[in-house]
Enzyme design. Structure first.
Site, PDB file in Angstrom:
ATOM      1  N   GLN A   1       0.801  -1.223   0.000  1.00  0.00           N
ATOM      2  CA  GLN A   1       0.000   0.000   0.000  1.00  0.00           C
ATOM      3  C   GLN A   1       0.836   1.277   0.000  1.00  0.00           C
ATOM      4  O   GLN A   1       0.344   2.333  -0.381  1.00  0.00           O
ATOM      5  CB  GLN A   1      -0.954  -0.003   1.199  1.00  0.00           C
TER       6      GLN A   1
ATOM      7  N   HIS B   1      -1.830  -4.906 -13.100  1.00  0.00           N
ATOM      8  CA  HIS B   1      -1.361  -4.744 -14.479  1.00  0.00           C
ATOM      9  C   HIS B   1      -2.185  -5.534 -15.473  1.00  0.00           C
ATOM     10  O   HIS B   1      -1.897  -5.534 -16.668  1.00  0.00           O
ATOM     11  CB  HIS B   1       0.120  -5.172 -14.577  1.00  0.00           C
TER      12      HIS B   1
ATOM     13  N   ASP C   1       2.259   0.748  -8.183  1.00  0.00           N
ATOM     14  CA  ASP C   1       3.622   0.765  -8.744  1.00  0.00           C
ATOM     15  C   ASP C   1       4.511   1.766  -8.010  1.00  0.00           C
ATOM     16  O   ASP C   1       5.690   1.507  -7.789  1.00  0.00           O
ATOM     17  CB  ASP C   1       3.587   1.134 -10.236  1.00  0.00           C
TER      18      ASP C   1
ATOM     19  N   ARG D   1       3.857   0.200  12.819  1.00  0.00           N
ATOM     20  CA  ARG D   1       3.506  -1.106  12.269  1.00  0.00           C
ATOM     21  C   ARG D   1       3.635  -1.040  10.749  1.00  0.00           C
ATOM     22  O   ARG D   1       2.949  -0.250  10.098  1.00  0.00           O
ATOM     23  CB  ARG D   1       2.066  -1.477  12.665  1.00  0.00           C
TER      24      ARG D   1
ATOM     25  N   HIS E   1       1.136  -9.265   4.635  1.00  0.00           N
ATOM     26  CA  HIS E   1      -0.022  -8.380   4.499  1.00  0.00           C
ATOM     27  C   HIS E   1      -0.480  -8.420   3.029  1.00  0.00           C
ATOM     28  O   HIS E   1      -0.379  -7.445   2.298  1.00  0.00           O
ATOM     29  CB  HIS E   1       0.340  -6.960   4.947  1.00  0.00           C
TER      30      HIS E   1
ATOM     31  N   ASN F   1      -1.767 -10.739   8.451  1.00  0.00           N
ATOM     32  CA  ASN F   1      -2.770  -9.704   8.677  1.00  0.00           C
ATOM     33  C   ASN F   1      -4.121 -10.107   8.101  1.00  0.00           C
ATOM     34  O   ASN F   1      -4.228 -10.417   6.912  1.00  0.00           O
ATOM     35  CB  ASN F   1      -2.344  -8.392   8.011  1.00  0.00           C
ATOM     36  N   GLU F   2      -5.140 -10.085   8.928  1.00  0.00           N
ATOM     37  CA  GLU F   2      -6.523 -10.288   8.487  1.00  0.00           C
ATOM     38  C   GLU F   2      -6.708 -11.482   7.562  1.00  0.00           C
ATOM     39  O   GLU F   2      -7.063 -11.329   6.391  1.00  0.00           O
ATOM     40  CB  GLU F   2      -7.046  -9.021   7.790  1.00  0.00           C
TER      41      GLU F   2
ATOM     42  N   ASN G   1      -8.251  -5.957  14.604  1.00  0.00           N
ATOM     43  CA  ASN G   1      -8.581  -4.768  13.806  1.00  0.00           C
ATOM     44  C   ASN G   1     -10.073  -4.509  13.902  1.00  0.00           C
ATOM     45  O   ASN G   1     -10.883  -5.404  13.636  1.00  0.00           O
ATOM     46  CB  ASN G   1      -8.226  -4.987  12.329  1.00  0.00           C
TER      47      ASN G   1
ATOM     48  N   TYR H   1     -13.101  -1.697  12.679  1.00  0.00           N
ATOM     49  CA  TYR H   1     -13.494  -0.502  11.935  1.00  0.00           C
ATOM     50  C   TYR H   1     -14.960  -0.126  12.135  1.00  0.00           C
ATOM     51  O   TYR H   1     -15.300   1.027  12.210  1.00  0.00           O
ATOM     52  CB  TYR H   1     -13.236  -0.690  10.435  1.00  0.00           C
TER      53      TYR H   1
ATOM     54  N   GLU I   1      -5.372  -2.134  14.161  1.00  0.00           N
ATOM     55  CA  GLU I   1      -5.897  -1.170  13.196  1.00  0.00           C
ATOM     56  C   GLU I   1      -7.236  -0.639  13.682  1.00  0.00           C
ATOM     57  O   GLU I   1      -8.035  -1.381  14.274  1.00  0.00           O
ATOM     58  CB  GLU I   1      -6.128  -1.802  11.805  1.00  0.00           C
TER      59      GLU I   1
HETATM   60  C1  PNW Z   1      -7.883  -3.485   6.480  1.00  0.00           C
HETATM   61  N1  PNW Z   1     -14.019  -5.096   5.134  1.00  0.00           N
HETATM   62  O1  PNW Z   1      -8.669  -4.005   5.472  1.00  0.00           O
HETATM   63  C2  PNW Z   1      -6.460  -3.766   6.015  1.00  0.00           C
HETATM   64  O2  PNW Z   1      -5.662  -4.444   6.960  1.00  0.00           O
HETATM   65  C3  PNW Z   1      -5.750  -2.589   5.453  1.00  0.00           C
HETATM   66  O3  PNW Z   1      -4.746  -2.999   4.564  1.00  0.00           O
HETATM   67  C4  PNW Z   1      -6.755  -1.650   4.833  1.00  0.00           C
HETATM   68  O4  PNW Z   1      -6.153  -0.599   4.145  1.00  0.00           O
HETATM   69  C5  PNW Z   1      -7.635  -1.132   5.947  1.00  0.00           C
HETATM   70  O5  PNW Z   1      -8.242  -2.174   6.660  1.00  0.00           O
HETATM   71  C6  PNW Z   1      -8.723  -0.174   5.473  1.00  0.00           C
HETATM   72  O6  PNW Z   1      -9.605  -0.813   4.611  1.00  0.00           O
HETATM   73  C7  PNW Z   1     -10.012  -4.204   5.495  1.00  0.00           C
HETATM   74  O7  PNW Z   1     -14.660  -4.706   4.125  1.00  0.00           O
HETATM   75  C8  PNW Z   1     -10.670  -4.043   4.297  1.00  0.00           C
HETATM   76  O8  PNW Z   1     -14.587  -5.775   5.995  1.00  0.00           O
HETATM   77  C9  PNW Z   1     -12.003  -4.332   4.183  1.00  0.00           C
HETATM   78  C10 PNW Z   1     -12.678  -4.803   5.286  1.00  0.00           C
HETATM   79  C11 PNW Z   1     -12.037  -4.974   6.508  1.00  0.00           C
HETATM   80  C12 PNW Z   1     -10.703  -4.677   6.591  1.00  0.00           C
END
Ligand code: PNW
Length: 486
Positions: A26, A46, A59, A84, A129, A173-174, A314, A316, A382
């Site tokens: 990223q 690509h 890129d 991190r 990741h 990761n995830e 993580n 969100y 996160e």
């Molecule tokens: C995480 N969802 O991704 C990742 O660890 C990161 O690389 C990413 O940039 C960040 O969160 C923000 O998106 C997720 O849709 C992406 O459930 C999508 C989901 C959850 C985590």
């Protein structure tokens, strides 16, 4: 208004680690520089037609391959304790195999780690990741069991080369996105759609690969390097849509299908009973000879159970969940196997397609993890939200962090063993299939400029204040200074 005495009591403890996160694909760019091999994201971005919004690529991304010293200055300037980042597998092992090491790639991470340490920060390093070397995808990628040993060899290279200076490791990761999104619904590289099949095979191997890397560290590196190894699992909070037993069970089942899928084998030895029951019954109804959910042998269960020093989480956002009365049971997919309906409340503020702002969810996740898995050390690895466009006035981001952190602080008060907090992200970066549209950064990055100029948003000031004072409310906002002792 809060009294300053109360405010001081609500400080985060001094040993609580505060940091910021990014990941290799990223931010780094330099996708084919200095001997780096091709990975599944390079291949996908690509390909024609491009699966990425606006045909964007990583890129160059934030050009951190060249600008890492500036990145560390920004981190230092924000006063955080740790950074991190992740290692790009194909930058150090261009073919994915450990027989050929790319010195230039190794030096990049050695320099990065040196720079982090020289500035008094601690590295928290993710080994994987999402950027699998393309030659390993050509063998089938994560759904092929072959990957387990190859990941172990990659981890061995990482521990050997960097382990003297890295004490906090994350294997993967995830895994839910690694498997469900990459090999199930097919919305992330390598964009393979294999609903209800490859996503379960992938998980099986991810868990074994994690366990192998942990055992490797435990057997051969821990005594000398004295670090710890965890995994990062992501989840939304799943709130029952009603008080009915069916909805309460559905929300719990959904958590098990997302989080328990990985956490239960690692912390309790096997897949959650809900997954074994539902996937088993549905597979039988669908005419499969065995369950689409693979089985661990007794030996594997013993080997995997307990392979964790800390649990990365993580968070969100949150979903409401109700029971889906699926009597037909003909759909073959992870989504359908859980037999739930997920939705969001219209009043929850919108950040991006999948992310509504629901701060109390983070507190509920913390309590659920402790209730379900016991007193394991948790590292929030996160948490964050996206904004759009070029504005630097991100009051909504400040509010997001202020509110989430206040629930984290309450969870600490409730005795939950949270050891650190890492916000996503230091700066805007390549947000996978949506390209550069969703901006998660404290720093704005100008992707139109060859310099990839980083400019602080308003939220930088907020996070700096949090990291340096360990308070989420500004001192100017409290009354009565009598009890303040700093
Ligand atoms: C995480 N969802 O991704 C990742 O660890 C990161 O690389 C990413 O940039 C960040 O969160 C923000 O998106 C997720 O849709 C992406 O459930 C999508 C989901 C959850 C985590």
């Amino acid at each position: 208004q809060i009294s300053c005495y109360e405010l001081n009591k609500k400080r985060f403890p001094d040993h609580f680690r505060i940091g910021l996160a990014t990941s290799a694909y990223q931010v780094e760019g330099g996708w084919n520089e200095d001997g780096k091999g091709e990975n599944i994201w390079d291949r996908s971005v690509h390909s024609i037609p491009s699966p990425i919004f606006n045909k964007e690529t990583g890129d160059i991304a934030c050009d951190s391959y060249h600008k890492y010293k500036e990145d560390i200055r920004l981190l230092k300037n924000m006063g955080v304790d740790h950074y991190r980042f992740s290692i790009s597998w194909s930058r150090i092992l261009p073919t994915g195999y450990a027989n050929q090491i790319n010195e230039a790639g190794v030096n990049y991470y050695k320099n990065l780690i040196k720079e982090i340490r020289a500035n008094g920060l601690e590295p928290l390093v993710t080994i994987y990741h999402w950027d699998l070397p393309q030659p390993l995808q050509d063998l089938g990628g994560w759904p092929n069991e072959y990957i387990v040993d190859l990941f172990e060899e990659y981890a061995r290279v990482a521990f050997t080369l960097f382990g003297d200076d890295v004490k906090q490791w994350i294997t993967i990761n995830e895994p839910k996105q690694v498997c469900q999104e990459a090999y199930g619904s097919g919305i992330k590289a390598p964009f393979i759609k294999s609903h209800g099949l490859a996503e379960y095979l992938c998980t099986h191997n991810v868990i074994k690969a994690h366990a192998k890397a942990w055992h490797l560290y435990d057997d051969e590196f821990r005594n000398k390097q004295k670090g710890r190894v965890g995994i990062v699992i992501d989840t939304f909070w799943m709130e029952p849509a009603s008080d009915s037993e069916a909805d309460i069970n559905a929300a719990e089942r959904q958590l098990q299908f997302i989080f328990g899928w990985y956490a239960n084998p690692i912390l309790r030895g096997d897949y959650p009973w809900q997954m074994k029951k539902f996937i088993g019954e549905r597979s039988a109804k669908q005419g499969f000879k065995t369950s689409r959910l693979p089985e661990f042998t007794k030996q594997e269960i013993d080997y995997i159970n307990g392979t964790i020093d800390f649990l990365g989480v993580n968070y969100y956002t949150t979903n409401m969940v109700s029971e889906k009365n699926d009597t037909v049971r003909n759909e073959v997919s992870w989504e359908a196997d859980a037999e739930t309906i997920r939705f969001v409340k219209p009043e929850w503020p919108f950040s991006t397609t999948w992310l509504r702002v629901v701060p109390w969810g983070i507190g509920k996740v913390m309590h659920w993890v402790k209730k379900t898995y016991g007193d394991i050390p948790i590292w929030i690895t996160e948490n964050g939200m996206a904004t759009y466009g070029e504005s630097l006035e991100d009051d909504n981001r400040i509010e997001y962090y202020q509110k989430h952190l206040s629930y984290v602080r309450d969870a600490l008060e409730d005795g939950i063993n949270i050891i650190g907090y890492t916000a996503w992200s230091l700066m805007d970066n390549f947000e996978w299939q949506v390209g550069y549209d969703d901006r998660f950064g404290f720093y704005h990055v100008d992707f139109k400029s060859p310099n990839r100029t980083r400019t602080p948003r308003k939220s930088v000031g907020f996070y700096r204040q949090f990291a340096t004072t360990r308070c989420i409310v500004d001192k100017s906002q409290c009354v009565d200074d009598n009890h303040m002792d700093n």
